[in-house]
Design a protein around this motif. Structure first.
Motif, PDB file in Angstrom:
ATOM      1  N   SER A   1      27.184  -9.917  12.600  1.00 21.58           N
ATOM      2  CA  SER A   1      26.082 -10.860  12.407  1.00 21.58           C
ATOM      3  C   SER A   1      25.361 -10.666  11.075  1.00 21.58           C
ATOM      4  N   PRO A   2      24.963  -9.433  10.684  1.00 25.81           N
ATOM      5  CA  PRO A   2      24.323  -9.292   9.362  1.00 25.81           C
ATOM      6  C   PRO A   2      25.271  -9.571   8.209  1.00 25.81           C
ATOM      7  N   VAL A   3      26.572  -9.329   8.395  1.00 27.72           N
ATOM      8  CA  VAL A   3      27.548  -9.619   7.339  1.00 27.72           C
ATOM      9  C   VAL A   3      27.664 -11.122   7.146  1.00 27.72           C
ATOM     10  N   PHE A   4      27.692 -11.866   8.264  1.00 28.09           N
ATOM     11  CA  PHE A   4      27.730 -13.325   8.155  1.00 28.09           C
ATOM     12  C   PHE A   4      26.509 -13.854   7.400  1.00 28.09           C
ATOM     13  N   ALA A   5      25.357 -13.249   7.656  1.00 28.42           N
ATOM     14  CA  ALA A   5      24.133 -13.721   7.011  1.00 28.42           C
ATOM     15  C   ALA A   5      24.136 -13.452   5.512  1.00 28.42           C
TER      16      ALA A   5
ATOM     17  N   GLY B   1      33.200  -5.004   7.720  1.00 24.06           N
ATOM     18  CA  GLY B   1      32.753  -6.221   7.071  1.00 24.06           C
ATOM     19  C   GLY B   1      31.950  -5.962   5.812  1.00 24.06           C
ATOM     20  N   HIS B   2      31.161  -4.875   5.808  1.00 26.43           N
ATOM     21  CA  HIS B   2      30.331  -4.557   4.653  1.00 26.43           C
ATOM     22  C   HIS B   2      31.177  -4.010   3.503  1.00 26.43           C
ATOM     23  N   TRP B   3      32.144  -3.148   3.817  1.00 22.80           N
ATOM     24  CA  TRP B   3      32.954  -2.525   2.779  1.00 22.80           C
ATOM     25  C   TRP B   3      34.039  -3.462   2.237  1.00 22.80           C
ATOM     26  N   PHE B   4      34.578  -4.298   3.082  1.00 23.40           N
ATOM     27  CA  PHE B   4      35.672  -5.164   2.663  1.00 23.40           C
ATOM     28  C   PHE B   4      35.221  -6.630   2.727  1.00 23.40           C
ATOM     29  N   THR B   5      35.606  -7.316   3.785  1.00 21.38           N
ATOM     30  CA  THR B   5      35.222  -8.710   3.975  1.00 21.38           C
ATOM     31  C   THR B   5      35.102  -8.982   5.461  1.00 21.38           C
ATOM     32  N   TRP B   6      34.448 -10.094   5.819  1.00 17.61           N
ATOM     33  CA  TRP B   6      34.226 -10.389   7.233  1.00 17.61           C
ATOM     34  C   TRP B   6      35.512 -10.655   7.983  1.00 17.61           C
ATOM     35  N   ARG B   7      36.596 -10.939   7.286  1.00 23.82           N
ATOM     36  CA  ARG B   7      37.874 -11.185   7.966  1.00 23.82           C
ATOM     37  C   ARG B   7      38.517  -9.904   8.491  1.00 23.82           C
ATOM     38  N   VAL B   8      38.200  -8.768   7.872  1.00 26.91           N
ATOM     39  CA  VAL B   8      38.862  -7.518   8.259  1.00 26.91           C
ATOM     40  C   VAL B   8      38.553  -7.126   9.712  1.00 26.91           C
ATOM     41  N   PRO B   9      37.295  -7.144  10.180  1.00 27.39           N
ATOM     42  CA  PRO B   9      37.068  -6.839  11.602  1.00 27.39           C
ATOM     43  C   PRO B   9      37.775  -7.817  12.545  1.00 27.39           C
ATOM     44  N   LEU B  10      37.843  -9.092  12.158  1.00 27.61           N
ATOM     45  CA  LEU B  10      38.542 -10.057  13.004  1.00 27.61           C
ATOM     46  C   LEU B  10      40.048  -9.794  13.004  1.00 27.61           C
ATOM     47  N   LEU B  11      40.591  -9.334  11.881  1.00 23.88           N
ATOM     48  CA  LEU B  11      41.998  -8.941  11.845  1.00 23.88           C
ATOM     49  C   LEU B  11      42.228  -7.671  12.673  1.00 23.88           C
ATOM     50  N   ALA B  12      41.234  -6.793  12.704  1.00 24.03           N
ATOM     51  CA  ALA B  12      41.331  -5.615  13.579  1.00 24.03           C
ATOM     52  C   ALA B  12      41.385  -6.035  15.046  1.00 24.03           C
ATOM     53  N   LEU B  13      40.628  -7.086  15.387  1.00 23.55           N
ATOM     54  CA  LEU B  13      40.710  -7.625  16.747  1.00 23.55           C
ATOM     55  C   LEU B  13      42.103  -8.165  17.035  1.00 23.55           C
ATOM     56  N   VAL B  14      42.726  -8.840  16.070  1.00 23.27           N
ATOM     57  CA  VAL B  14      44.094  -9.333  16.243  1.00 23.27           C
ATOM     58  C   VAL B  14      45.055  -8.173  16.486  1.00 23.27           C
ATOM     59  N   ALA B  15      44.898  -7.090  15.717  1.00 19.44           N
ATOM     60  CA  ALA B  15      45.768  -5.922  15.901  1.00 19.44           C
ATOM     61  C   ALA B  15      45.581  -5.312  17.293  1.00 19.44           C
ATOM     62  N   PHE B  16      44.348  -5.237  17.748  1.00 22.42           N
ATOM     63  CA  PHE B  16      44.088  -4.701  19.083  1.00 22.42           C
ATOM     64  C   PHE B  16      44.723  -5.580  20.158  1.00 22.42           C
TER      65      PHE B  16
END
Length: 452
Positions: free
Chosen positions: A92-96, A217-232
């Motif tokens: 949420s803070p990364v999106f903002a 999300g802070h270190w890279f981009t907001w897509r990385v956590p969502l890609l981590a969800l895909v991997a999980f």
């Protein structure tokens, strides 16, 4: 003569093979052709079971009631649902900051996912009873994978929100199937103990997922956590395809409309579902407006508030541990204890309106979390215990009422034209009181039959 001797040797080999496999908790597929009443499990075929025509939870557990198929295994399958929710909370803070997404859209990334979890459970519960636990789980995971991939590669807010809703629909299978499988394999105190262990995933996941999603999300981009969800999701799909057993009994009723009406109108199930939904609704209110309410009341920083809310998850784990330790107690007794703690927490919440201190808020949140941690597994155990052959439908009914009530109550609390701390205390107290009233008012009558 030689033919008779060969038949005797073959019969002796089959009996010895069956005895050897039975010691390992496995029954061969070849033996199914000789005796259809037994379960089938070929270790080379990923532990795919076929249940006997008229089995109960004890017979269903033959062959899979080992250490691998305890609550920890099904907790891995169930972890996707809270993981998906808390990824959006951490982002949420990364999106903002990075995507310039407004507050309403950020809240919708969580709300639409939760809405998908609630609306998808009736379909997943019906599919689990109709086609089996494995097909329902695999179908839900594949749908959730498509939504997760679409969210990771979304180009605008609209695409992201629709993708989150679709992934929530798919991951609703993770809210239904693991609990149904535990009901197929266990009953009584063992079921209650495993339900408590399974519920701990909802206490552990936020503590890990939210800071991890924010950091990535802070270190890279907001897509990385969502890609981590895909991997999980891919990991869970492989685990489910390779090792998840088919625990559905052949006597399980198909999800016809009559079955849904029968389950939903059951007095015991309706009483437990409504009590469960009202008792868990304050959690959604605290998640929606809790940080703002505590800051308005006490003026402390966001980091302190985050630490306090993180401690509430530990309280939820304590409640789960209490149920696991006292699994031999009845679900009714445990729910009574949980409601008493929730009632005490509401009195403490009311005291914060006159004495807005941080320790009072901490005490109120902790008492509520422990009470909720007791009601959560005990409520599911009571509903599933009474509906062995409609476990998928029963789990879907309580899950849908739970999610729908929580989302509606949270929306009402956020839309009131009052101070946020007053809205939180008012709404949480009302729904908690409703839980106690429903539990007492709908209590089944006890008929005493005199001895002649």
């Amino acid at each position: 003569m030689h033919r008779c001797a060969r038949r005797q040797r073959r019969r002796h080999f089959v009996c010895h093979h069956q005895w050897s496999l039975s010691r390992c908790g496995v029954v061969s597929r070849g033996h199914q052709a000789h005796e259809r009443k037994r379960s089938v499990c070929d270790p080379r075929d990923g532990l795919k079971l076929r249940m006997p025509l008229n089995s109960d939870s004890k017979s269903a557990s033959v062959g899979v009631n080992g250490w691998m198929y305890g609550a920890a295994f099904f907790a891995l399958l169930a972890a996707l649902a809270p993981f998906g929710v808390n990824v959006a909370v951490g982002l949420s803070p990364v999106f903002a900051n990075n995507v310039n997404m407004d507050a309403d859209a950020r809240a919708a990334t969580v709300a639409l996912f939760v809405l998908g979890l609630g609306l998808g459970q009736p379909f997943m519960g019906g599919a689990a009873d109709h086609w089996g636990r494995r097909p329902a789980m695999m179908g839900g995971l594949l749908l959730g994978l498509l939504g997760a991939i679409a969210a990771a590669f979304a180009n605008n807010d609209t695409q992201l929100l629709w993708a989150r809703f679709i992934s929530g629909l798919g991951f609703s299978a993770c809210m239904v199937v693991p609990r149904v499988c535990l009901r197929d394999l266990h009953q009584g105190p063992v079921l209650q103990r495993n339900m408590a262990t399974l519920s701990n995933i909802f206490a552990v996941t936020p503590v890990i997922t939210q800071p991890l999603a924010w950091a990535l999300g802070h270190w890279f981009t907001w897509r990385v956590p969502l890609l981590a969800l895909v991997a999980f999701v891919l990991v869970v799909i492989f685990v489910s395809w390779r090792w998840q057993p088919e625990t559905r009994s052949a006597g399980t009723l198909a999800p016809k409309w009559g079955v849904w009406l029968e389950v939903a109108s059951d007095a015991l199930i309706l009483r437990t579902c409504l009590t469960f939904a009202f008792a868990n609704a304050p959690f959604f209110v605290v998640a929606a407006i809790g940080p703002v309410a505590i800051k308005q009341s006490t003026g402390v920083s966001g980091g302190v508030i985050a630490a306090i809310l993180g401690g509430t998850y530990l309280g939820f784990a304590v409640g789960n541990f209490w149920v696991r330790r006292n699994a031999s107690w009845s679900s009714t007794l445990l729910i009574n204890q949980g409601l008493c703690l929730i009632g005490a927490s509401m009195l403490t919440f009311i005291c914060t309106l006159w004495w807005p201190s941080l320790w009072l808020w901490s005490l109120a949140l902790t008492l509520y979390a422990v009470g909720q941690g007791i009601v959560f597994p005990a409520g599911f155990s009571q509903v599933l215990e009474g509906r062995a052959l409609q476990a998928g439908v029963a789990s879907a009914v309580i899950g849908t009422i739970h999610m729908t009530t929580g989302g509606l109550v949270a929306w009402i609390a956020g839309s009131l034209s009052l101070a946020q701390d007053v809205s939180l205390v008012l709404v949480c107290s009302l729904v908690s009181g409703a839980a106690v009233l429903v539990w007492l008012w709908m209590k089944p009558a006890v008929v005493h039959i005199g001895m002649k």
